[in-house]
Design an enzyme around this catalytic site. Structure first.
Site, PDB file in Angstrom:
ATOM      1  N   ASP A  42       0.865  -1.188   0.000  1.00  0.00           N
ATOM      2  CA  ASP A  42       0.000   0.000   0.000  1.00  0.00           C
ATOM      3  C   ASP A  42       0.899   1.236   0.000  1.00  0.00           C
ATOM      4  OD1 ASP A  42      -2.302   1.491  -0.091  1.00  0.00           O
ATOM      5  OD2 ASP A  42      -3.149   0.713   1.764  1.00  0.00           O
ATOM      6  N   ASP A  43       0.308   2.375  -0.374  1.00  0.00           N
ATOM      7  CA  ASP A  43       1.112   3.604  -0.408  1.00  0.00           C
ATOM      8  C   ASP A  43       1.464   4.072   0.994  1.00  0.00           C
ATOM      9  OD1 ASP A  43      -1.532   4.291   0.099  1.00  0.00           O
ATOM     10  OD2 ASP A  43      -1.677   5.800  -1.480  1.00  0.00           O
ATOM     11  N   ASP A  71      -1.895   4.899   7.941  1.00  0.00           N
ATOM     12  CA  ASP A  71      -2.183   6.099   8.749  1.00  0.00           C
ATOM     13  C   ASP A  71      -2.707   5.659  10.116  1.00  0.00           C
ATOM     14  OD1 ASP A  71      -3.499   8.371   9.901  1.00  0.00           O
ATOM     15  OD2 ASP A  71      -3.688   9.307   7.952  1.00  0.00           O
TER      16      ASP A  71
HETATM   17  O1  PRP Z   1      -4.266   3.478   7.831  1.00  0.00           O
HETATM   18  P1  PRP Z   1      -5.549   4.059   7.381  1.00  0.00           P
HETATM   19  O2  PRP Z   1      -6.040   5.162   8.304  1.00  0.00           O
HETATM   20  O3  PRP Z   1      -6.626   3.028   7.149  1.00  0.00           O
HETATM   21  O4  PRP Z   1      -5.302   4.823   6.006  1.00  0.00           O
HETATM   22  C1  PRP Z   1      -4.498   4.333   4.984  1.00  0.00           C
HETATM   23  C2  PRP Z   1      -5.286   4.116   3.725  1.00  0.00           C
HETATM   24  O5  PRP Z   1      -5.891   5.347   3.309  1.00  0.00           O
HETATM   25  C3  PRP Z   1      -5.625   5.565   1.932  1.00  0.00           C
HETATM   26  O6  PRP Z   1      -6.533   4.869   1.091  1.00  0.00           O
HETATM   27  P2  PRP Z   1      -8.008   5.412   0.810  1.00  0.00           P
HETATM   28  O7  PRP Z   1      -8.978   4.653   1.672  1.00  0.00           O
HETATM   29  O8  PRP Z   1      -8.025   6.896   0.918  1.00  0.00           O
HETATM   30  O9  PRP Z   1      -8.347   4.988  -0.663  1.00  0.00           O
HETATM   31  P3  PRP Z   1      -7.517   5.095  -2.005  1.00  0.00           P
HETATM   32  O10 PRP Z   1      -6.339   4.199  -1.835  1.00  0.00           O
HETATM   33  O11 PRP Z   1      -8.481   4.601  -3.002  1.00  0.00           O
HETATM   34  O12 PRP Z   1      -7.121   6.531  -2.203  1.00  0.00           O
HETATM   35  C4  PRP Z   1      -4.261   4.947   1.723  1.00  0.00           C
HETATM   36  O13 PRP Z   1      -4.073   4.608   0.351  1.00  0.00           O
HETATM   37  C5  PRP Z   1      -4.333   3.716   2.596  1.00  0.00           C
HETATM   38  O14 PRP Z   1      -4.870   2.604   1.891  1.00  0.00           O
HETATM   39  N1  GUN Z   2      -3.419  11.109   0.322  1.00  0.00           N
HETATM   40  C1  GUN Z   2      -3.500  10.671   1.590  1.00  0.00           C
HETATM   41  N2  GUN Z   2      -4.430   9.757   1.915  1.00  0.00           N
HETATM   42  C2  GUN Z   2      -4.456   9.345   3.197  1.00  0.00           C
HETATM   43  N3  GUN Z   2      -5.280   8.464   3.797  1.00  0.00           N
HETATM   44  C3  GUN Z   2      -4.934   8.420   5.097  1.00  0.00           C
HETATM   45  N4  GUN Z   2      -3.926   9.248   5.364  1.00  0.00           N
HETATM   46  C4  GUN Z   2      -3.602   9.845   4.194  1.00  0.00           C
HETATM   47  C5  GUN Z   2      -2.621  10.820   3.828  1.00  0.00           C
HETATM   48  O1  GUN Z   2      -1.814  11.313   4.625  1.00  0.00           O
HETATM   49  N5  GUN Z   2      -2.620  11.202   2.495  1.00  0.00           N
HETATM   50 MG    MG Z   3      -5.652   3.222  -0.064  1.00  0.00          MG
END
Ligand code: PRP
Ligand code: GUN
Ligand code: MG
Length: 175
Positions: free
Chosen positions: A109-110, A113
């Site tokens: 994952d990127d 958080d």
């Molecule tokens: O540790 P957490 O608080 O759960 O947050 C982390 C997740 O939040 C973001 O995804 P998001 O749900 O925004 O979806 P996306 O990847 O489609 O942008 C990010 O890419 C992680 O997958």
């Molecule tokens: N783009 C982005 N998405 C998130 N989702 C949870 N934390 C983050 C953050 O710091 N940046």
């Molecule tokens: Mg995500």
């Protein structure tokens, strides 16, 4: 900016913007792969969509892996975290590669958080290796390998969510 229900959004509460360029992101993904290369080998990469798709492609390329699957999760609506939904799990074929528990599979994952997303995916694949490019302190214990830690009040802006724009000079009040 304050939301209509006057609750500040996650991004409003996150004081520090941390913009990441494509170039920086690519370099961080390659740094992550150097570490993962010492932990593997892996049978397959599993990207947590959508943010995990970009690092998963780079990591898979560097590790020479061609089996790539996804766990499709929705949680944040832009910057506000709602209930987590698993929209799609891994295929039966990928599950078999991981012996049912995820052994030898690499989840990418990127970022992590709060750790909510990571925790959910770990429950699905407890023996998989979980890697993220960035980690905030609350979610960090869930991650096996990451590259850069940022503070909990940081908001990371990814290159696929941003565009170049004019910035006022610092002396005119730029952040
Ligand atoms: O540790 P957490 O608080 O759960 O947050 C982390 C997740 O939040 C973001 O995804 P998001 O749900 O925004 O979806 P996306 O990847 O489609 O942008 C990010 O890419 C992680 O997958
Ligand atoms: N783009 C982005 N998405 C998130 N989702 C949870 N934390 C983050 C953050 O710091 N940046
Ligand atoms: Mg995500």
């Amino acid at each position: 900016m304050v939301e209509r229900n006057s609750e500040p959004s996650v991004q409003d509460r996150a004081g520090r913007p941390f913009p990441v360029s494509w170039d920086q992101f690519h370099r961080d993904c390659r740094a992550l792969t150097w570490r993962l290369n010492e932990v593997g080998p892996f049978h397959a990469v599993i990207a947590i969509t959508r943010g995990g798709l970009v690092p998963a492609a780079i990591v898979a390329r560097e590790l020479g892996l061609r089996v790539i699957d996804t766990v499709c999760v929705a949680s944040y609506d832009h910057d506000k975290q709602g209930d987590l939904k698993v929209l799609k799990g891994i295929s039966e074929q990928t599950a078999k590669l991981g012996g049912g528990t995820g052994k030898g599979l690499l989840i990418v994952d990127d970022l992590v958080d709060t750790g909510k997303t990571g925790r959910l995916v770990r429950e699905l694949l407890p023996d998989a290796h979980f890697a993220t490019v960035y980690a905030k302190p609350q979610g960090r214990p869930l991650v096996d390998t990451y590259i850069t830690e940022v503070s909990q009040d940081t908001w990371i802006f990814f290159p696929w969510d941003t565009a170049l724009s004019f910035q006022p000079p610092i002396r005119d009040g730029a952040a």
